[in-house]
Every structure is written in structure tokens, then in C-alpha cells.
Enzyme design. Structure first.
Site, PDB file in Angstrom:
ATOM      1  N   TYR A 436       0.893  -1.335   0.255  1.00 43.12           N
ATOM      2  CA  TYR A 436      -0.073   0.104   0.006  1.00 43.12           C
ATOM      3  C   TYR A 436       0.819   1.345  -0.046  1.00 43.12           C
ATOM      4  O   TYR A 436       2.241   1.244   0.138  1.00 43.12           O
ATOM      5  CB  TYR A 436      -1.081   0.218   1.117  1.00 43.12           C
ATOM      6  CG  TYR A 436      -0.415  -0.114   2.588  1.00 43.12           C
ATOM      7  CD1 TYR A 436       0.558   0.351   2.828  1.00 43.12           C
ATOM      8  CD2 TYR A 436      -1.310  -0.782   3.440  1.00 43.12           C
ATOM      9  CE1 TYR A 436       1.090   0.348   4.380  1.00 43.12           C
ATOM     10  CE2 TYR A 436      -1.158  -0.789   4.875  1.00 43.12           C
ATOM     11  CZ  TYR A 436       0.163  -0.277   5.291  1.00 43.12           C
ATOM     12  OH  TYR A 436       0.609  -0.317   6.692  1.00 43.12           O
ATOM     13  N   GLU A 437       0.032   2.373  -0.117  1.00 40.57           N
ATOM     14  CA  GLU A 437       0.716   3.728  -0.309  1.00 40.57           C
ATOM     15  C   GLU A 437       1.808   3.678  -1.793  1.00 40.57           C
ATOM     16  O   GLU A 437       2.765   4.320  -1.570  1.00 40.57           O
ATOM     17  CB  GLU A 437       1.680   4.117   0.912  1.00 40.57           C
ATOM     18  CG  GLU A 437       1.785   5.619   1.058  1.00 40.57           C
ATOM     19  CD  GLU A 437       0.720   6.550   0.622  1.00 40.57           C
ATOM     20  OE1 GLU A 437       0.944   7.345  -0.023  1.00 40.57           O
ATOM     21  OE2 GLU A 437      -0.402   6.336   1.537  1.00 40.57           O
ATOM     22  N   GLY A 438       1.369   2.971  -2.640  1.00 43.57           N
ATOM     23  CA  GLY A 438       2.165   2.684  -3.676  1.00 43.57           C
ATOM     24  C   GLY A 438       2.815   1.486  -3.687  1.00 43.57           C
ATOM     25  O   GLY A 438       3.918   1.605  -2.760  1.00 43.57           O
TER      26      GLY A 438
END
Length: 581
Positions: A436-438
Site C-alpha cells: 500500500y501507499e504505492g
């Protein structure tokens, strides 16, 4: 064993290695934030995390969240712990005083969330987006929205989410289909479905403020057509909005945090920022969000190391090489901490924790410098550091969290694979941070393709030169780091030249390039630690040796991989030119 924060370790890095008190006091908002105040805040944070948050971690994992007809029931103790978190003023640590916050530096919030993630990652997911939602609304919200929601978010009275991902799109936000139709009263009617929404529904706070990426009518296709809407669970008159949780995901880890599939059925919302500028409104929080995920990785690795280190200090197995034989008064079996294989695992993870912490805390300091320094050039340098270094930290620290925790599980042998010791939970919980968060691959591409190559590596070169100038070439360790910094600068130039012949190359070597950057910066961090008075504790001496022996050699390997790829492009290009002639 429960996670136990160690404030002395953090204060050494902040105060002695990074000289944080002096740097912060040079910024007007923090003129009174001296070393004593910082230590007081961290001591109290350590007490809260150790006594309130850590003890409910295991039950949160084993019981998990329950879904019942659209409602989510949190694990036992989570509601009480979160309320204690709010009552203690912890969500508002770095928020502005005019918004109900304490106005303290970002670096103290960074340490707090590192410890919270280490102690109870599931619970920490709930307030984990507050800092981002607060920054987004403060910079881009209308005065009406800020008056209604900003203080509630800053203080944690209401929690917030970021609703970005859709099932068909994943990380490709340009494919978002959620629609928002303007109404005569200035509101929006938002319709669509989102997945993977952390805390999309829960019972920790009465209201939940959803920030929803959406598309207005006639908006162009792709990311430039996206807008951002604020869609609350409860409307200002107290009635329930048309926001529904359809299910919560059954996950590998993070059982204490509900990951929700959300549906918006003509839900009432309001535009945040300008129409078609939704991603710009989100990007205001990008560096701090990536840094917080990096700190999750550091915290989880520290939690794994603490468990493994404690186990190794009490478990006896076989004879360690060089130990005194039992026939001459030695023990029949030695502590596994005395076995070289186990010592290597433990000291290597410690090397990653302290080196990565130094870089992460420096980045948190740079966030404050970028926001508050009176010197425009200092603000520019700080922003450049944050832009380039946060994707490196996010990818490298979360990678090490999972792989390092898996190494720590190895210390336990078969006992690590069962629930009794809790190490397997850390491994499971850590895995999602790489996604997550890229994803980490996206972070690497963002670093190399979008930030390093467009200016020919000039910005990265400036950052590396700043690090070089903090070192003393008369010290052997410092001179070695300076050599590596020079190699990294040249590597950027080499990739840029090769990319002209093969534009695909940077995408292929981005992961390896990011690792070279992280290892170089870790070398800088350890050179600073070793050169600092007080850095020669037995634990740090072992960790420093492990870094040089077991971690840093990866630098040559990754450097070689990238160079070989570039050389291959050069040879292919030369051959093609020969054929053309």
C-alpha cells in the site's frame, strides 16, 4: 512478549547524531521545543504505547474485526485504547494549535507512529491517515469545510479515510469511475464503489470522514480528470449519509484493522480543492504518508528484533563454536545468541533499524524545515531531500520489515511458526506495507523515472553532495562513504545516457537503483553514528560491524547489475549502428 519502546535509543539518534533540538529551535514555531521537552514527550509516548496499546495486539489479531449487516465491530479493547489515545492528545501532536493540536515537530509524531505500529499495527491503522487527511483539508478545503471538519480530524474525534482504489483499476487511478454530480446547493452527489479502504467502517468514532477520488461530469479521461470529494458517514444534521460498507476483507494479516469494500449511492459530499485537481490535493500529503509507511516498516522490524533477541538470550541449543566444553565446566548447551548464525541475523536487523531510523528521522526533520524555515534556499533543499528520499525509505524499509521479520522468525526455529511467541504475526502484518501507499516497484519507478532522470540527476546529485559535505575524509569510514556517493552520482549519469538508446531500461533497473541509493545512505547514517560520542555501545558496535560485513556488500552487487544492464544497451546500440552503416 509485548513490544517495548526504547526512548534512549531514539534520543541518541535525534539529539546526538542528528542534532535535532538545535535544528528545530532554529524554526520559529518550535523555538521552545528543547531537548528536555522532546524527551518528556517521548517518555510519555513510550509509556502509553507500552502500557495501553501493546497489550491488546495479540487479541486484536486473534479475534479480529467482525462484520455484521454493514457494521464493523472492533476487537476487544480497541475502542477503549483509541479513546485513551484521543484523550491523551496524541492524534493532534503535530497539528496546529489553532486547529486543536499541540503544534509539536513532525519528527516527534514520526517516532510516536513508529512505536504505535511496532506495538499494534492493526489499531494504528485507524489513526494512521489522520495526518494526511488533516494536511489535505487544511491546504485545499474551503473555509466552510475546514470549520466543520478540520478540528475534529486534527484531534482524532473523527477518523478519516482515503477512498482511491477501485476493483478494475488498482494502482491505475486514471481509470477511476466513481462519479460526482454537482447540486444546486454547491454539494455533490457521489456514486461508485471503492475497495481496500482501511477503516472504511468501524465503531471507534461516531463519524468517519471519507476523502473520495471521483470524476465530475464531462471530466476528461485519465488522472487529469479526477477530483476529490469529502463525503462524511454522518451529515451535518446527524443523519446517516448514503455510504455503505459491503464487506470487510479476509486478510493475511492486520486482522485488527477492517479493510472495507465501500459503496456510495448518491452520497452527499463537497469538493475539496479545484475540480480536476484531485490528485494535486492529495499530493500535499504524499511525502509524509510515504514516510509514515517507512516508519511502520522500521517499527515492525524492531518488534520482530525485540522478540528474537529476547528469545535468543534465554533459549539454549547445542554448543556454540569456541565455547568451553562441558567437561571443563562449560554448559551442556549454549544460548543461541552465542551461535554465529543467530548473531548474524540479530545484528544485521539491528543495523537496518538504527541506520533506517537515522534517515527517517532526518526526513521528518526536513518536513518541518521545508514548512517553516525562514530561508527559501533551506526550504528548497529540504523539499528536495523529502521528494527524493521518501520513496527510497518507503520501499527499502518495508522490504526489510517483511524479510527481516522472516529472518527473526528463523531464530525461533519451529517455535516461530506457531502463534505462541507472536513473531509470525509480525511477519504477516508487515507484508502489506510493501503494497500500500504505492507498491515498492512503483516507488522505485517514481524515484528513477520521474525524479532522477528528468533533470539528468541534478537534484539527486545535489542531495548526495550535501551528504558528502557532512563527512570527514580523514576518517576511513567517511572516506569510504564519499567514494560510494561519487559512484552513485555517476550511476545516475550512466542510466540517463543509456535511457536515450533504450527508454525501457530505467523501468527495468529501477528496483536495483533504489537499493543502491538506500545502501549508500545507510552507509552515511552508520558513519555518522560511529563518529558520534556515545555511539560505541556494545549493541551498536556489533550492528555497525554487521552492516559493513553483511549488508553493505549488496552495494557492489546492485551497482554491478545496473552497470551490466547499461553496458548491454551500449553494446546493442553500437552493434545496431554498425549494421546500419
Amino acid at each position: 512478549m509485548d513490544y517495548c519502546p526504547r526512548p534512549d535509543d531514539v534520543c541518541f539518534l535525534l539529539n546526538a547524531v542528528l542534532d535535532a533540538p538545535a535544528r528545530l529551535q532554529s524554526l520559529a514555531p518550535f523555538a521552545e521545543v528543547d531537548e528536555a521537552l522532546q524527551s518528556q514527550v517521548l517518555e510519555e509516548a513510550a509509556r502509553f504505547v507500552g502500557e495501553v496499546v501493546a497489550p491488546i495486539n495479540r487479541e486484536g489479531d486473534e479475534v479480529g474485526c467482525r462484520f455484521d449487516k454493514g457494521e464493523v465491530i472492533s476487537p476487544p479493547g480497541f475502542r477503549e485504547a483509541y479513546q485513551a489515545f484521543v484523550d491523551g492528545g496524541w492524534p493532534a501532536l503535530s497539528a496546529a494549535t489553532e486547529d486543536g493540536g499541540q503544534g509539536l515537530p513532525s519528527v516527534l509524531e514520526a517516532v510516536l507512529y513508529e512505536w504505535l505500529s511496532a506495538a499494534n499495527h492493526g489499531l494504528t491503522m485507524a489513526p494512521g491517515l489522520l495526518h494526511g487527511a488533516y494536511a489535505c483539508l487544511k491546504h485545499h478545503g474551503s473555509d466552510e469545510l475546514k470549520s466543520r471538519y478540520l478540528q475534529k480530524i486534527a484531534t482524532g474525534e473523527w477518523l478519516a479515510t482515503m477512498c482511491l482504489t477501485e476493483g478494475h483499476a488498482g494502482s491505475d487511478l486514471g481509470q477511476v469511475r466513481t462519479r460526482a454530480v454537482p447540486q444546486a446547493d454547491g454539494s455533490l452527489r457521489v456514486s461508485g464503489s471503492k475497495i481496500f479502504i482501511s477503516g472504511g467502517e468501524h465503531d471507534l468514532t461516531p463519524n468517519i470522514v471519507h476523502l473520495v477520488l471521483c470524476r465530475l461530469p464531462d471530466a476528461p479521461a485519465g488522472p487529469k480528470g479526477l477530483s476529490l470529494a469529502l463525503v462524511p458517514k454522518l451529515l451535518p444534521d446527524g443523519t446517516r449519509n448514503a455510504v455503505h460498507c459491503e464487506r470487510i476483507e479476509e486478510k493475511l494479516g492486520l486482522h485488527g484493522s477492517p479493510t472495507c469494500a465501500m459503496r456510495f449511492d448518491d452520497a452527499t459530499g463537497w469538493l475539496v480543492g479545484e475540480a480536476g485537481r484531485g490528485l494535486a490535493a492529495m499530493f500535499v500529503m504524499m511525502n509524509s504518508a510515504r514516510l509514515h509507511v517507512a516508519l511502520q516498516g522500521i517499527g515492525l522490524l524492531d518488534a520482530a528484533w525485540q522478540k528474537a533477541d529476547a528469545y535468543a538470550a534465554e533459549r539454549r541449543q547445542m554448543r556454540a563454536p569456541g565455547a568451553v566444553p562441558a567437561s571443563r565446566g562449560g554448559e551442556p548447551a549454549d544460548l543461541i545468541a552465542e551461535h554465529p548464525a543467530i548473531r548474524r541475523i540479530l545484528d544485521t536487523q539491528r543495523a537496518w533499524i538504527d541506520g533506517a531510523r537515522t534517515l527517517a528521522y532526518r526526513s521528518a526533520l526536513m518536513l518541518d524545515v521545508a514548512a517553516h524555515d525562514a530561508n527559501p534556499k533551506a526550504r528548497e533543499r529540504a523539499q528536495r531531500w523529502c521528494s527524493l528520499v521518501t520513496p527510497v525509505l518507503k520501499a527499502a524499509c518495508t522490504h526489510q520489515a517483511f524479510h527481516g521479520a522472516s529472518e527473526c522468525l528463523q531464530v525461533f526455529g519451529g517455535h516461530g511458526y506457531v502463534r505462541e511467541w507472536g513473531i509470525e504475526q509480525v511477519v504477516r502484518d508487515a507484508r502489506v506495507t510493501m503494497i500500500y501507499e504505492g507498491t515498492n516497484e512503483i516507488q522505485a519507478i517514481d524515484l528513477l523515472v520521474r525524479k532522477v532522470l528528468p533533470d539528468g540527476g541534478a537534484a539527486m546529485s545535489a542531495v548526495l553532495l550535501e551528504l558528502r559535505d557532512t563527512l570527514d575524509a580523514s576518517r576511513e569510514a567517511d572516506a569510504d562513504v564519499q567514494r560510494r556517493l561519487a559512484q552513485l552520482r555517476y550511476l545516475g549519469t550512466t542510466i540517463a545516457m543509456s535511457a536515450h538508446a533504450n527508454p525501457v531500461l530505467p523501468y527495468e533497473v529501477a528496483d536495483d537503483y533504489l537499493r543502491v541509493v538506500m545502501l549508500t545512505m545507510m552507509a552515511w547514517a552508520w558513519a555518522r553514528i560511529e563518529a558520534t560520542e556515545g555511539g560505541a555501545s556494545a549493541e551498536r558496535v556489533r550492528a555497525a560491524a554487521a552492516f559493513r560485513r553483511w549488508v553493505l556488500p549488496e552495494f557492489e552487487m546492485r551497482l554491478g547489475i545496473v552497470k551490466r544492464a547499461c553496458e548491454g544497451i551500449a553494446l546493442s546500440h553500437a552493434a545496431a549502428e554498425g549494421v546500419a552503416r
